[in-house]
Design an enzyme around this catalytic site. Structure first.
Site, PDB file in Angstrom:
ATOM      1  NE  ARG A   1      -0.638  -8.980 -22.706  1.00 21.19           N
ATOM      2  CZ  ARG A   1       0.168  -9.443 -21.761  1.00 21.19           C
ATOM      3  NH1 ARG A   1      -0.001 -10.665 -21.285  1.00 21.19           N
ATOM      4  NH2 ARG A   1       1.151  -8.717 -21.296  1.00 21.19           N
TER       5      ARG A   1
ATOM      6  CG  ASP B   1       8.349  -0.850 -25.693  1.00 23.66           C
ATOM      7  OD1 ASP B   1       7.379  -1.263 -25.037  1.00 23.66           O
ATOM      8  OD2 ASP B   1       9.445  -0.528 -25.173  1.00 23.66           O
ATOM      9  CB  SER B   2      11.304   3.650 -25.558  1.00 26.20           C
ATOM     10  OG  SER B   2      10.941   3.080 -24.327  1.00 26.20           O
TER      11      SER B   2
ATOM     12  CB  CYS C   1      -0.410  -0.323 -14.088  1.00 26.18           C
ATOM     13  SG  CYS C   1       1.111   0.442 -14.646  1.00 26.18           S
TER      14      CYS C   1
ATOM     15  CG  PHE D   1       3.329   2.490 -23.649  1.00 24.87           C
ATOM     16  CD1 PHE D   1       4.435   3.200 -23.198  1.00 24.87           C
ATOM     17  CD2 PHE D   1       2.187   3.204 -24.001  1.00 24.87           C
ATOM     18  CE1 PHE D   1       4.391   4.596 -23.083  1.00 24.87           C
ATOM     19  CE2 PHE D   1       2.130   4.583 -23.901  1.00 24.87           C
ATOM     20  CZ  PHE D   1       3.240   5.281 -23.434  1.00 24.87           C
TER      21      PHE D   1
HETATM   22  N1  SAH Z   1       1.598  -3.751 -23.166  1.00 26.67           N
HETATM   23  C1  SAH Z   1       2.686  -4.569 -22.688  1.00 26.67           C
HETATM   24  C2  SAH Z   1       3.249  -4.115 -21.359  1.00 26.67           C
HETATM   25  C3  SAH Z   1       3.710  -2.689 -21.332  1.00 26.67           C
HETATM   26  S1  SAH Z   1       4.912  -2.364 -20.135  1.00 26.67           S
HETATM   27  C4  SAH Z   1       2.269  -6.012 -22.620  1.00 26.67           C
HETATM   28  O1  SAH Z   1       1.093  -6.334 -22.911  1.00 26.67           O
HETATM   29  O2  SAH Z   1       3.087  -6.849 -22.295  1.00 26.67           O
HETATM   30  C5  SAH Z   1       5.452  -0.775 -20.554  1.00 26.67           C
HETATM   31  C6  SAH Z   1       6.359  -0.687 -21.755  1.00 26.67           C
HETATM   32  O3  SAH Z   1       6.482   0.687 -22.063  1.00 26.67           O
HETATM   33  C7  SAH Z   1       7.771  -1.203 -21.578  1.00 26.67           C
HETATM   34  O4  SAH Z   1       8.050  -2.146 -22.570  1.00 26.67           O
HETATM   35  C8  SAH Z   1       8.682   0.034 -21.785  1.00 26.67           C
HETATM   36  O5  SAH Z   1       9.851  -0.248 -22.530  1.00 26.67           O
HETATM   37  C9  SAH Z   1       7.783   0.940 -22.568  1.00 26.67           C
HETATM   38  N2  SAH Z   1       7.973   2.388 -22.435  1.00 26.67           N
HETATM   39  C10 SAH Z   1       8.110   3.110 -21.299  1.00 26.67           C
HETATM   40  N3  SAH Z   1       8.129   4.429 -21.568  1.00 26.67           N
HETATM   41  C11 SAH Z   1       8.000   4.556 -22.924  1.00 26.67           C
HETATM   42  C12 SAH Z   1       7.918   5.663 -23.815  1.00 26.67           C
HETATM   43  N4  SAH Z   1       7.960   6.911 -23.366  1.00 26.67           N
HETATM   44  N5  SAH Z   1       7.757   5.418 -25.117  1.00 26.67           N
HETATM   45  C13 SAH Z   1       7.711   4.154 -25.582  1.00 26.67           C
HETATM   46  N6  SAH Z   1       7.755   3.065 -24.781  1.00 26.67           N
HETATM   47  C14 SAH Z   1       7.895   3.258 -23.472  1.00 26.67           C
END
Ligand code: SAH
Length: 396
Positions: A212, A250-251, A340, A228
């Site tokens: 980050r 984010d979803s 990941c 995401f």
């Molecule tokens: N980047 C974040 C961690 C991501 S975790 C951080 O730094 O903390 C993955 C995230 O993707 C979750 O919040 C989940 O809600 C979201 N997610 C999963 N599938 C998705 C999709 N198809 N579209 C949008 N968000 C999604």
């Protein structure tokens, strides 16, 4: 002592200090160890190989702990292992800008099935093997002695426990006081609210801490798209580093709600921020149709390949996601893209990016490479522990 004798030729991995013995490698077992009990593993000629704990339900029948025959695995041994893991995080403990990190990372810290995360004054533990389950009282006592948290909370993943024949234990306070609904934590000098009880997984993805910060270093004066976003790890770092505007997708409504709270908490204000509760692929298509472009795009999707068998499908999903993002970048813009999935190694990930670039009629320069931070170590004998990888690409 129970003896687990391996088939001829199956001793090689154990001698190379790999911590797993698969059930198929076992010739026979002397005695009837209960799940979680310590066994001695020997080769086909009855030569000592290692000690480990046994489980008759799991594909991994023995998780190895100690390769020195003279060392006794007793309470002292467990307390010492926990101390060593905690001590290895000393620099993080002394870092005034961060108070959330992983204290114990399972096999990587020689404690198979034990994960401990620190969230300011609270700890969350995941107990995923029957061997660790048996040791719970010692583990909790030692953590209390070493870290002195206000409370220790159980966040064990039910499906991992089921593989070992363990019941779903998750969701309770184990020692100390119940954490508040939101625990205020600090990472890279940025404050976050973490819901230890209801958040996804452990409530906060501390494995992206360094990435980050590294990605945000490029964000001054830039239009950033954080896909995401969860509770805003990348978004907040970009805002802190002077991004012109950050859009988070984010979803999950809960994730975005927490993200907005986190922006307020840090006094960044909402004027430079937009959020979109949507599927990332869908939202990116909307941006494309309306001709919106970005200088930096972050892609941090959930695990697409839970195992090697899903590799082909996952590779295609990563390729499509990255190709779509490339279309939304200004020429020379940066794509910070992560996976990941342990099954996708860095060379395959680069290959996927190359395929995505070809499909998008773009060219990519790899300008940086990311991995997991120091509190998520990778043991040389256990490459399976390496799961997080990322690439910073300049897209032309
Ligand atoms: N980047 C974040 C961690 C991501 S975790 C951080 O730094 O903390 C993955 C995230 O993707 C979750 O919040 C989940 O809600 C979201 N997610 C999963 N599938 C998705 C999709 N198809 N579209 C949008 N968000 C999604």
């Amino acid at each position: 002592m129970y003896l687990v004798k391996l088939k001829k030729g199956k001793e090689k991995a154990v001698k190379q200090l790999h911590p797993w013995v698969f059930s198929g490698a076992i010739d026979h077992i002397k005695g009837k160890p209960e799940n979680g009990e310590i066994v001695t593993v020997v080769d086909y000629q009855n030569e000592f190989l290692a000690y480990g704990f046994y489980n008759n339900q799991s594909r991994v029948a023995v998780r190895l702990l100690e390769w020195n025959s003279e060392t006794e695995i007793n309470e002292e041994w467990w307390r010492d292992r926990i101390s060593k893991s905690v001590k290895a995080r000393q620099e993080l403990q002394e870092n005034n800008n961060t108070n959330t990190y992983r204290l114990i990372f399972s096999e990587a810290d020689f404690l198979p099935g034990l994960i401990v995360d620190k969230f300011a004054d609270f700890l969350s533990v995941q107990i995923l093997t029957s061997g660790i389950e048996r040791l719970k009282p010692i583990i909790l006592d030692q953590l209390q002695k070493l870290v002195n948290p206000k409370g220790i909370f159980d966040r064990s993943d039910a499906s991992s426990r089921a593989h070992e024949g363990l019941d779903d234990s998750s969701g309770g306070i184990l020692t100390g006081i119940q954490p508040p609904e939101f625990v205020d934590v600090l990472e890279n000098g940025i404050r976050y609210q973490v819901n230890i009880a209801d958040g996804q997984k452990s409530g906060f993805y501390c494995d992206q801490r360094d990435n980050r910060r590294l990605v945000a270093e490029h964000s001054k004066g830039k239009r950033v798209l954080d896909c995401f976003s969860y509770s805003g790890g990348f978004t907040l770092n970009a805002l802190k580093n002077g991004a012109l505007e950050v859009s988070s997708v984010d979803s999950s409504a809960l994730a975005l709600e927490t993200l907005k709270k986190n922006i307020e908490l840090n006094g960044f204000g909402q004027s430079k921020h937009r959020e979109f509760q949507s599927d990332v692929n869908k939202q990116m298509r909307v941006f494309r149709e309306s001709g919106e472009k970005f200088d930096i795009i972050i892609l941090d999707p959930p695990k697409y390949a839970p195992s090697r068998s899903s590799l082909t499908k996952a590779s295609r999903a990563y390729k499509d996601l990255n190709r779509t993002a490339m279309h939304l970048l200004e020429s020379g813009g940066l794509l910070a893209t992560f996976s990941c999935s342990g099954a996708v190694d860095i060379s395959l990930f680069k290959q996927i990016l190359a395929w995505a670039a070809l499909d998008a009629h773009k060219e990519v320069q790899f300008i940086d490479q990311f991995s997991q931070p120091e509190d998520h170590p990778v043991r040389s004998s256990f490459p399976e522990g390496e799961y997080l990888k990322g690439l910073l690409c300049r897209v032309i």
